[in-house]
Design an enzyme around this catalytic site. Structure first.
Site, PDB file in Angstrom:
ATOM      1  CG  ASN A  37      12.360   6.196  32.788  1.00 17.40           C
ATOM      2  OD1 ASN A  37      12.089   6.333  33.990  1.00 17.40           O
ATOM      3  ND2 ASN A  37      12.556   5.196  31.981  1.00 17.40           N
ATOM      4  CG  HIS A 122      10.890  -4.757  23.724  1.00 13.91           C
ATOM      5  ND1 HIS A 122      11.611  -3.907  24.494  1.00 13.91           N
ATOM      6  CD2 HIS A 122      10.136  -4.062  22.986  1.00 13.91           C
ATOM      7  CE1 HIS A 122      11.525  -2.499  23.804  1.00 13.91           C
ATOM      8  NE2 HIS A 122      10.474  -2.728  22.859  1.00 13.91           N
ATOM      9  NE  ARG A 147      14.062  -3.745  21.722  1.00 12.34           N
ATOM     10  CZ  ARG A 147      14.420  -2.849  22.580  1.00 12.34           C
ATOM     11  NH1 ARG A 147      14.255  -1.479  22.234  1.00 12.34           N
ATOM     12  NH2 ARG A 147      14.586  -3.238  23.811  1.00 12.34           N
ATOM     13  CE1 TYR A 159      17.106  -0.091  26.242  1.00 14.98           C
ATOM     14  CE2 TYR A 159      17.633  -1.203  24.261  1.00 14.98           C
ATOM     15  CZ  TYR A 159      16.516  -0.464  25.135  1.00 14.98           C
ATOM     16  OH  TYR A 159      15.450  -0.193  24.598  1.00 14.98           O
ATOM     17  CG  ASP A 210      16.875   0.573  20.482  1.00 16.13           C
ATOM     18  OD1 ASP A 210      17.838   1.340  20.126  1.00 16.13           O
ATOM     19  OD2 ASP A 210      16.073   0.866  21.529  1.00 16.13           O
ATOM     20  CG  HIS A 212      19.459   2.334  24.010  1.00 20.44           C
ATOM     21  ND1 HIS A 212      19.969   3.067  24.956  1.00 20.44           N
ATOM     22  CD2 HIS A 212      18.039   2.390  23.803  1.00 20.44           C
ATOM     23  CE1 HIS A 212      18.891   3.359  25.762  1.00 20.44           C
ATOM     24  NE2 HIS A 212      17.805   2.962  25.117  1.00 20.44           N
ATOM     25  CD  GLU A 236      14.501   2.209  18.568  1.00 24.42           C
ATOM     26  OE1 GLU A 236      14.031   0.878  18.621  1.00 24.42           O
ATOM     27  OE2 GLU A 236      14.518   2.609  19.663  1.00 24.42           O
ATOM     28  CD  GLU A 262      13.919   5.404  22.276  1.00 22.36           C
ATOM     29  OE1 GLU A 262      13.349   4.369  21.657  1.00 22.36           O
ATOM     30  OE2 GLU A 262      14.804   5.238  23.303  1.00 22.36           O
ATOM     31  NE  ARG A 283      12.165   3.877  18.011  1.00 20.10           N
ATOM     32  CZ  ARG A 283      10.987   3.481  18.958  1.00 20.10           C
ATOM     33  NH1 ARG A 283       9.972   2.991  18.516  1.00 20.10           N
ATOM     34  NH2 ARG A 283      11.503   3.252  20.212  1.00 20.10           N
ATOM     35  CG  HIS A 312       9.634   5.749  22.791  1.00 27.23           C
ATOM     36  ND1 HIS A 312       9.952   6.770  23.584  1.00 27.23           N
ATOM     37  CD2 HIS A 312      10.040   4.468  23.264  1.00 27.23           C
ATOM     38  CE1 HIS A 312      10.826   6.188  24.525  1.00 27.23           C
ATOM     39  NE2 HIS A 312      11.032   4.761  24.147  1.00 27.23           N
ATOM     40  CG  ASP A 316      10.284   5.027  29.544  1.00 30.89           C
ATOM     41  OD1 ASP A 316      10.274   3.767  28.850  1.00 30.89           O
ATOM     42  OD2 ASP A 316      10.442   5.961  29.169  1.00 30.89           O
ATOM     43  CD  GLU A 339       9.347   0.661  21.783  1.00 31.74           C
ATOM     44  OE1 GLU A 339       9.400   1.831  21.876  1.00 31.74           O
ATOM     45  OE2 GLU A 339      10.151  -0.078  22.690  1.00 31.74           O
ATOM     46  CD1 TRP A 403      22.571   2.004  29.223  1.00 34.76           C
ATOM     47  CD2 TRP A 403      20.933   3.581  28.827  1.00 34.76           C
ATOM     48  NE1 TRP A 403      21.556   1.282  29.573  1.00 34.76           N
ATOM     49  CE2 TRP A 403      20.531   2.071  29.442  1.00 34.76           C
ATOM     50  CE3 TRP A 403      19.964   4.411  28.699  1.00 34.76           C
ATOM     51  CZ2 TRP A 403      18.919   1.786  29.463  1.00 34.76           C
ATOM     52  CZ3 TRP A 403      18.795   3.973  28.735  1.00 34.76           C
ATOM     53  CH2 TRP A 403      17.933   2.697  29.213  1.00 34.76           C
TER      54      TRP A 403
HETATM   55  O1  KDG Z   1      11.984   1.276  23.572  1.00 36.75           O
HETATM   56  C1  KDG Z   1      12.695   1.686  23.159  1.00 36.75           C
HETATM   57  O2  KDG Z   1      13.189   1.619  22.096  1.00 36.75           O
HETATM   58  C2  KDG Z   1      13.908   2.195  24.180  1.00 36.75           C
HETATM   59  O3  KDG Z   1      14.946   2.557  23.651  1.00 36.75           O
HETATM   60  C3  KDG Z   1      13.377   2.197  25.586  1.00 36.75           C
HETATM   61  C4  KDG Z   1      14.203   3.676  26.145  1.00 36.75           C
HETATM   62  O4  KDG Z   1      15.297   3.102  26.879  1.00 36.75           O
HETATM   63  C5  KDG Z   1      13.461   4.216  27.356  1.00 36.75           C
HETATM   64  O5  KDG Z   1      12.144   4.577  26.952  1.00 36.75           O
HETATM   65  C6  KDG Z   1      14.310   5.014  28.273  1.00 36.75           C
HETATM   66  O6  KDG Z   1      13.376   5.660  29.351  1.00 36.75           O
HETATM   67 MG    MG Z   2      14.839   2.706  21.586  1.00 31.60          MG
END
Ligand code: KDG
Ligand code: MG
Length: 403
Positions: A37, A122, A147, A159, A210, A212, A236, A262, A283, A312, A316, A339, A403
């Protein structure tokens, strides 16, 4: 069975995907996902300029040898571009081998270990109330694991909060869009969110969250501890894992289960995390971790340390990755969860597939191979569109953070 040709197909049916198609002299073909991605074209070049020339004339059945040839042969090992390219070749070759054997892929891995693959969906909302409604909607759809992500009061964009539909897509700008961040605001908000969600949804639904990568280890320890009363399935990416040792500090402070991986590309990214039992779920998935051949190796190592899988599965990762991951999930003995973020209708049309969702579980189907195809004519109608992932800045002074 000789490889006679290999082609990279780039398309954007709702979002960008990179797909490798391998052809053989016996007429069998296979496809693999190579989507990275926001950096898609780097993998396209890696495949076209450096991998495909090495494939022509090789025996398509020698999956392990081809994997080693591409991994060791490059001299420059690991990294997301290299490993996504190797994954695409590996996935396409497993697809071909399963077709040659006239079997669904999971049968080649060792057969079925479970009746279905539990997935998490999600749910997200602009605030707690909205997120609670979304969690209940996912429960209604049959999900057993959900989630939850919510907007944070005082922050404009964070996010995980979508634009009100089922297909969350963070890569939303031709240049990176900017999000703002305040750790204190988030840490005050997240426990309130899970208090409300747990009360509304009851004790039986698995809840996930998550982070993130946005906390330091000690902040993550604080959050994990605060979330303990709501018994999450996992927390996560609590902190970035470049320094695997960082997870020890989180572990020392909380019994909330930890998931990470991931963005990992090889077993070396999680070796310490796994062997020191610093995590509960790994993941990594097919496309960014070197394909089925390497993911299997990670999973076996994880099994020795009571770490379970949690592949994951964001949008994407193309349906080709999803379909292959579901065969892996159907077999892998130390399966945890998968997921599942739904693709758009356009994506699903370009990638016809045999997998399906029912009552919170996914099924890879009994089609031979990995069960996912690409409609190349339709794909050609959706040319590549540049799209970047966002960046995050501290709200009070603009410092660039994770991020
Ligand atoms: O699905 C998740 O847990 C993610 O964190 C998604 C990511 O931000 C995404 O795959 C980035 O391309
Ligand atoms: Mg994630």
């Amino acid at each position: 069975m000789k490889i006679t040709n290999a082609r990279v197909i780039v398309c954007s049916p709702g979002r960008n995907f990179v797909t490798l198609k391998i052809e053989t002299d016996e007429g069998l073909t296979g496809i693999g996902d190579a989507t990275l991605n926001g950096r898609e074209l780097s993998v396209v070049s890696y495949l076209n300029d450096h991998v495909i020339p090495c494939l022509i004339g090789r025996d398509a059945h020698q999956i392990e040898d081809i994997w080693q040839y591409l991994y060791k042969g490059a001299y420059w090992r690991r990294g997301p571009v290299t490993m996504s390219a190797i994954a695409a070749v590996d996935t396409a070759l497993w697809d071909i081998k399963a077709k040659a054997a006239n079997l669904p892929l999971y049968q080649l891995l060792g057969g079925r270990s479970r009746s279905g693959v539990m997935v998490y969906g999600h749910a997200n909302g602009s605030d707690i109330e909205h997120t609670v409604d979304e969690v209940l909607r996912y429960k209604e759809m049959g999900y057993k694991a959900i989630r939850a992500q919510s907007g944070v009061p005082g922050l404009e964009k964070v996010y995980g909060v979508g634009r009100g539909n089922m297909f969350y897509e963070p890569a939303d700008g031709t240049l990176p869009s900017e999000h703002d961040w305040s750790t204190e605001k988030y840490l005050l908000h997240a426990p309130k969110l899970f208090d409300a969600v747990r009360q509304a949804v009851g004790p039986d639904i698995h809840l996930l969250h998550d982070v993130h990568h946005r906390l330091t280890p000690i902040e993550a320890g604080r959050l994990g501890k605060a979330l303990e009363p709501f018994h999450l399935f996992w927390m996560e990416d609590a902190t970035p894992a470049e320094n695997q040792e960082a997870f020890r500090l989180i572990r020392q402070h909380t019994t909330t289960p930890l998931a990470v991986g991931e963005i990992f590309n090889t077993i070396w990214d999680c070796k310490d995390l796994i062997q020191n039992q610093l995590i509960d779920y790994i993941r990594a998935t097919i496309v960014h971790a070197g394909g089925l051949t390497h993911l299997r190796r990670i999973a076996d190592f994880a099994a020795m340390h009571q770490v379970r899988t949690g592949c994951h599965g964001a949008t994407d990762l193309s349906p080709v990755c999803m379909g292959t991951a579901l065969h892996f999930d159907t077999w892998v003995p130390n399966f945890g969860i998968q997921e599942y973020m739904r693709h758009t209708e356009q994506t699903d049309e370009v990638f016809p597939h045999s997998y399906s969702f029912k009552d919170g579980y996914m099924h890879c189907g009994e089609t031979i191979g990995h069960g996912v195809d690409i409609d190349e004519k339709l794909a050609a109608k959706y040319p590549y569109q540049r799209a970047y992932l966002p960046v995050n800045r501290l709200q009070h002074d603009g410092t660039l953070v994770n991020w």
